[in-house]
Design an enzyme around this catalytic site. Structure first.
Site, PDB file in Angstrom:
ATOM      1  N   TYR A   1       0.857  -1.204   0.000  1.00 15.70           N
ATOM      2  CA  TYR A   1       0.000   0.000   0.000  1.00 15.70           C
ATOM      3  C   TYR A   1       0.890   1.251   0.000  1.00 15.70           C
ATOM      4  O   TYR A   1       0.666   2.188  -0.782  1.00 15.70           O
ATOM      5  CB  TYR A   1      -0.953  -0.001   1.195  1.00 15.70           C
ATOM      6  CG  TYR A   1      -1.818   1.246   1.228  1.00 15.70           C
ATOM      7  CD1 TYR A   1      -2.810   1.460   0.278  1.00 15.70           C
ATOM      8  CD2 TYR A   1      -1.622   2.244   2.209  1.00 15.70           C
ATOM      9  CE1 TYR A   1      -3.586   2.621   0.279  1.00 15.70           C
ATOM     10  CE2 TYR A   1      -2.396   3.397   2.219  1.00 15.70           C
ATOM     11  CZ  TYR A   1      -3.374   3.587   1.250  1.00 15.70           C
ATOM     12  OH  TYR A   1      -4.138   4.735   1.257  1.00 15.70           O
TER      13      TYR A   1
ATOM     14  N   LYS B   1       1.241   4.400  -2.764  1.00 12.80           N
ATOM     15  CA  LYS B   1       1.041   5.827  -2.472  1.00 12.80           C
ATOM     16  C   LYS B   1       2.340   6.627  -2.675  1.00 12.80           C
ATOM     17  O   LYS B   1       2.291   7.817  -2.998  1.00 12.80           O
ATOM     18  CB  LYS B   1       0.466   5.995  -1.063  1.00 12.80           C
ATOM     19  CG  LYS B   1      -0.979   5.482  -0.960  1.00 12.80           C
ATOM     20  CD  LYS B   1      -1.927   6.210  -1.922  1.00 12.80           C
ATOM     21  CE  LYS B   1      -3.358   5.769  -1.805  1.00 12.80           C
ATOM     22  NZ  LYS B   1      -4.270   6.512  -2.682  1.00 12.80           N
TER      23      LYS B   1
END
Ligand code: NDP
Ligand code: 8X3
Length: 251
Positions: free
Chosen positions: A152, A156
């Site tokens: 994740y 990002k």
């Protein structure tokens, strides 16, 4: 003439709240997400409350052909003044050596590839028009990496890199680019991350005051409504109870 904002992932959370903020500002809206029932209801609500025009499009942003069809055939050559690349998710929270590859693919395909597909389609219109604003919803996870957040956080970090790259490529073409980086925001995000486990999701916000989707929508509306000579390139927004990804004050 009214401006138009396109918000991806408008069926919940930050995207939904952002659509409402833009409607309050009188923008016409193009909204996307996979859950058509939610989009249908939301369109009626926004049109009756704010008297703006809302077009809704249900598709999976991971599917390149669906994104292309949406951009080329469904919205036609309409000018997009603001593109909010918000659709995204975390799936799982595990060390990489025990990670679920399907979780990784969901995150990479949505947060990175989906954002790229739609931007590749719509940025050229902004270039042709010599104006526009691309607002990418990144995360504090794009600024620092926390244990078990590995993939994740990588997605990002990619969003932040893409935002920076876009800004450097588009600033002299009349286009503003902003990376919005929130900390903990209580939405459906953690329920999705924990594959529907609501009590595990609730624990994330236990004993602290998280941000709301409206807090982030407010920031997005703020950056979009600065005078044309002002580009807010990057904005990190944390709950007052959060010092960093791993530091949270709880009562
Ligand atoms: P929600 O789960 O509440 O909303 C996510 C939105 O993304 C939904 O509208 C969902 O729509 C859409 N979406 C997810 N996958 C797809 C897909 N494959 N195709 C199309 N749409 C998709 O979460 P948030 O509002 O919190 O998240 C919005 C963004 O904010 C994400 O990019 C997230 O990473 C980021 N963020 C969230 C933080 C938080 O703490 N909540 C903090 C920092 C950043 P549907 O399911 O109908 O397709
Ligand atoms: C969502 C916030 O802290 O779970 O991007 O990464 S966090």
């Amino acid at each position: 003439m009214s401006k138009t904002a396109l918000v991806t992932g408008a069926t919940a959370g930050i995207g939904e709240a952002t659509a409402i903020e833009f409607a309050k500002l009188g923008y016409n809206l193009i909204l996307t997400g996979r859950r058509k029932d939610r989009l249908d209801k939301f369109k009626s609500q926004l049109e009756s409350e704010y008297k703006v025009s809302v077009s809704i499009h249900a598709f999976d942003i991971r599917e390149r052909r669906q994104v292309e069809d949406f951009c080329r055939n469904e919205i036609g050559d309409q000018q997009i003044d603001v593109l909010v690349n918000n659709a995204g998710l975390a799936s799982g929270l595990a060390p990489l050596h025990a990670g679920d590859i399907e979780d990784w693919e969901k995150m990479i395909d949505t947060n990175v590839k989906g954002l790229l597909y739609i931007t590749r389609e719509l940025a050229p219109r902004m270039v042709d028009a010599g104006s526009g604003h691309i607002i990418n919803v990144g995360s504090i996870a794009g600024v620092e990496v926390y244990p078990n957040g590995n993939v994740y956080c990588a997605t990002k970090h990619a969003v932040r890199a893409i935002s920076e790259g876009l800004r450097k490529e588009l600033y002299d073409k009349g286009i503003r680019v902003t990376n919005i980086a929130p900390g903990l925001v209580e939405t459906e995000f953690s329920i999705v991350r924990f594959h529907g486990d609501k009590s595990r999701a609730d624990n994330v916000y236990q004993g602290m005051s998280p941000l709301t989707a409206e807090d982030i929508a407010d920031c997005i509306a703020f950056v979009a409504t600065r005078p044309p000579h002002v580009n807010i390139a990057d904005m990190l927004i944390l709950p007052s109870d959060q010092g960093s990804s791993t530091q949270v004050k709880r009562s």
